[in-house]
Design a protein around this motif. Structure first.
Motif, PDB file in Angstrom:
ATOM      1  N   ILE A  36       0.841  -1.219  -0.185  1.00  0.00           N
ATOM      2  CA  ILE A  36       0.013   0.061  -0.010  1.00  0.00           C
ATOM      3  C   ILE A  36       0.851   1.261  -0.052  1.00  0.00           C
ATOM      4  O   ILE A  36       1.927   1.306   0.904  1.00  0.00           O
ATOM      5  CB  ILE A  36      -0.938  -0.062   1.371  1.00  0.00           C
ATOM      6  N   ASP A  37       0.585   2.240  -0.928  1.00  0.00           N
ATOM      7  CA  ASP A  37       1.543   3.334  -0.856  1.00  0.00           C
ATOM      8  C   ASP A  37       0.927   4.455  -0.069  1.00  0.00           C
ATOM      9  O   ASP A  37      -0.006   5.360  -0.209  1.00  0.00           O
ATOM     10  CB  ASP A  37       1.208   3.910  -2.317  1.00  0.00           C
TER      11      ASP A  37
ATOM     12  N   THR B  15     -10.565  -5.222  -7.021  1.00  0.00           N
ATOM     13  CA  THR B  15     -10.014  -4.441  -5.966  1.00  0.00           C
ATOM     14  C   THR B  15     -11.155  -3.587  -5.537  1.00  0.00           C
ATOM     15  O   THR B  15     -12.084  -3.372  -6.029  1.00  0.00           O
ATOM     16  CB  THR B  15      -9.245  -3.314  -6.739  1.00  0.00           C
TER      17      THR B  15
ATOM     18  N   GLU C 124     -13.021  -0.537  -3.828  1.00  0.00           N
ATOM     19  CA  GLU C 124     -13.026   0.962  -3.779  1.00  0.00           C
ATOM     20  C   GLU C 124     -13.463   1.591  -2.699  1.00  0.00           C
ATOM     21  O   GLU C 124     -14.507   1.166  -2.243  1.00  0.00           O
ATOM     22  CB  GLU C 124     -13.675   1.561  -4.991  1.00  0.00           C
TER      23      GLU C 124
ATOM     24  N   GLU D 124      -6.274  -5.243  -0.565  1.00  0.00           N
ATOM     25  CA  GLU D 124      -7.294  -5.228  -1.503  1.00  0.00           C
ATOM     26  C   GLU D 124      -8.076  -4.069  -1.842  1.00  0.00           C
ATOM     27  O   GLU D 124      -9.273  -4.185  -2.583  1.00  0.00           O
ATOM     28  CB  GLU D 124      -8.199  -6.651  -1.432  1.00  0.00           C
ATOM     29  N   VAL D 125      -7.894  -3.028  -0.943  1.00  0.00           N
ATOM     30  CA  VAL D 125      -8.575  -1.838  -0.916  1.00  0.00           C
ATOM     31  C   VAL D 125      -7.776  -1.041  -1.838  1.00  0.00           C
ATOM     32  O   VAL D 125      -6.672  -0.490  -1.664  1.00  0.00           O
ATOM     33  CB  VAL D 125      -8.834  -1.219   0.322  1.00  0.00           C
ATOM     34  N   ASN D 126      -8.263  -0.191  -2.995  1.00  0.00           N
ATOM     35  CA  ASN D 126      -7.584   0.850  -3.697  1.00  0.00           C
ATOM     36  C   ASN D 126      -7.650   2.114  -3.106  1.00  0.00           C
ATOM     37  O   ASN D 126      -8.282   3.039  -3.476  1.00  0.00           O
ATOM     38  CB  ASN D 126      -8.587   0.974  -5.037  1.00  0.00           C
ATOM     39  N   TRP D 127      -6.498   2.319  -1.938  1.00  0.00           N
ATOM     40  CA  TRP D 127      -6.591   3.460  -1.246  1.00  0.00           C
ATOM     41  C   TRP D 127      -5.726   4.756  -1.941  1.00  0.00           C
ATOM     42  O   TRP D 127      -5.900   5.754  -1.825  1.00  0.00           O
ATOM     43  CB  TRP D 127      -5.653   3.166  -0.004  1.00  0.00           C
ATOM     44  N   GLY D 128      -4.906   4.143  -3.167  1.00  0.00           N
ATOM     45  CA  GLY D 128      -4.351   5.100  -3.834  1.00  0.00           C
ATOM     46  C   GLY D 128      -3.147   5.760  -3.075  1.00  0.00           C
ATOM     47  O   GLY D 128      -2.882   4.895  -2.067  1.00  0.00           O
TER      48      GLY D 128
END
Length: 288
Positions: A35-36, A99, A101, A142-146
């Motif tokens: 995760i970024d 993914t 959202e 698996e969550v697209n946190w960005g």
């Protein structure tokens, strides 16, 4: 009974064959989630009822209002109140290309909570530790946190599975914030939470004293409903920063119930300034 007879009895009773030697425990930790995020901030309390989730919501919103990209992760599986406090309890995350959202509250504040996945608000979550660990892994990987500047993690009271798991799985955990109220019984448990964080070899970023006096809605004065100064003293005794005190404000209680974070509607009030000062002190500690 001979070992062979024991094996036979076990096979008949549970369908598995007994082993002469116990299975070895798995070794090593699972890999960190990809995760970024620059800074993961854990928000803990030694006991319930000290306003930890309220502090998490207002801190996350304050960081977002200061231009930070923020994720708010609600890991209080048995009492997930973050969506209610943000007025998004009727929203649902979507799934795109395997993914998840998260629910976006603003352009730079995203939220994920178990509450989004329950049929209704009265559904209890009856899980043991391994189930929680699997859910935390999904909420991270698996969550697209960005790309995030901060991931604020609202943890359940105490020092259990959720806190241990997030430390194992999340990258760039900068430390923990301990929320307490001024009275001795809360401070005692807050000290336990701080010691727990130290055992995990993480820094305690600071102590927040919530409900530090009550803001009187009539005269504007302060009533020491639960006393004052307990959190500051605990921080001094522990040798960790004191991030600030937030008063018990009826307007903040009402804002949480209405799903409209206090910090959005009461700019320049004493309580707003207190929350903003805590946020600035936290950023200072994280970015030292």
């Amino acid at each position: 009974m001979t070992p062979e007879q024991k094996d036979q009895a076990c096979t008949e009773n549970c369908g598995t064959r007994a082993s002469a030697q116990p299975h070895s425990a798995p070794t090593g930790l699972p890999p960190k989630a990809k995760i970024d995020v620059k800074h993961v901030i854990l928000v803990l309390s030694g006991k319930g009822g000290v306003g930890k989730s309220t502090v998490s919501v207002n801190l996350a919103y304050a960081l977002a209002n200061h231009g930070k990209k923020v994720g708010l992760l609600d890991l209080d599986f048995h009492g997930p109140n973050i969506p209610k406090m943000l007025g998004i309890e009727d929203r649902r995350p979507t799934v795109l290309a395997n993914t998840i959202e998260p629910v976006h509250v603003t352009g730079n504040l995203a939220v994920m909570s178990m509450a989004f996945l329950l049929p209704d608000t009265s559904t209890p979550v009856v899980w043991r530790g391994p189930m929680k660990m699997g859910a935390i892994q999904q909420f991270l990987a698996e969550v697209n946190w960005g790309a995030l500047d901060y991931l604020v993690v609202d943890l359940p009271p105490g020092t259990g599975d959720e806190a241990l798991t997030i430390v194992q799985l999340a990258p760039n955990v900068r430390g923990a914030v301990i929320v307490t109220t001024p009275q001795d019984v809360a401070v005692m448990d807050a000290v336990k939470a701080a010691k727990f964080v130290e055992k995990l070899e993480l820094p305690v970023l600071g102590v927040i004293e919530n409900m530090s006096g009550m803001a009187c809605p009539y005269c504007g004065g302060t009533i020491d409903l639960f006393g004052t100064g307990g959190g500051k003293k605990a921080a001094g005794d522990l040798g960790v920063p004191f991030l600030g005190a937030i008063p018990l404000d009826p307007a903040m209680v009402k804002a949480s119930d209405e799903g409209r974070p206090y910090i959005l509607r009461h700019a320049d009030s004493p309580t707003w300034r207190a929350v903003n000062a805590v946020m600035e002190n936290l950023i200072s500690e994280v970015e030292k």
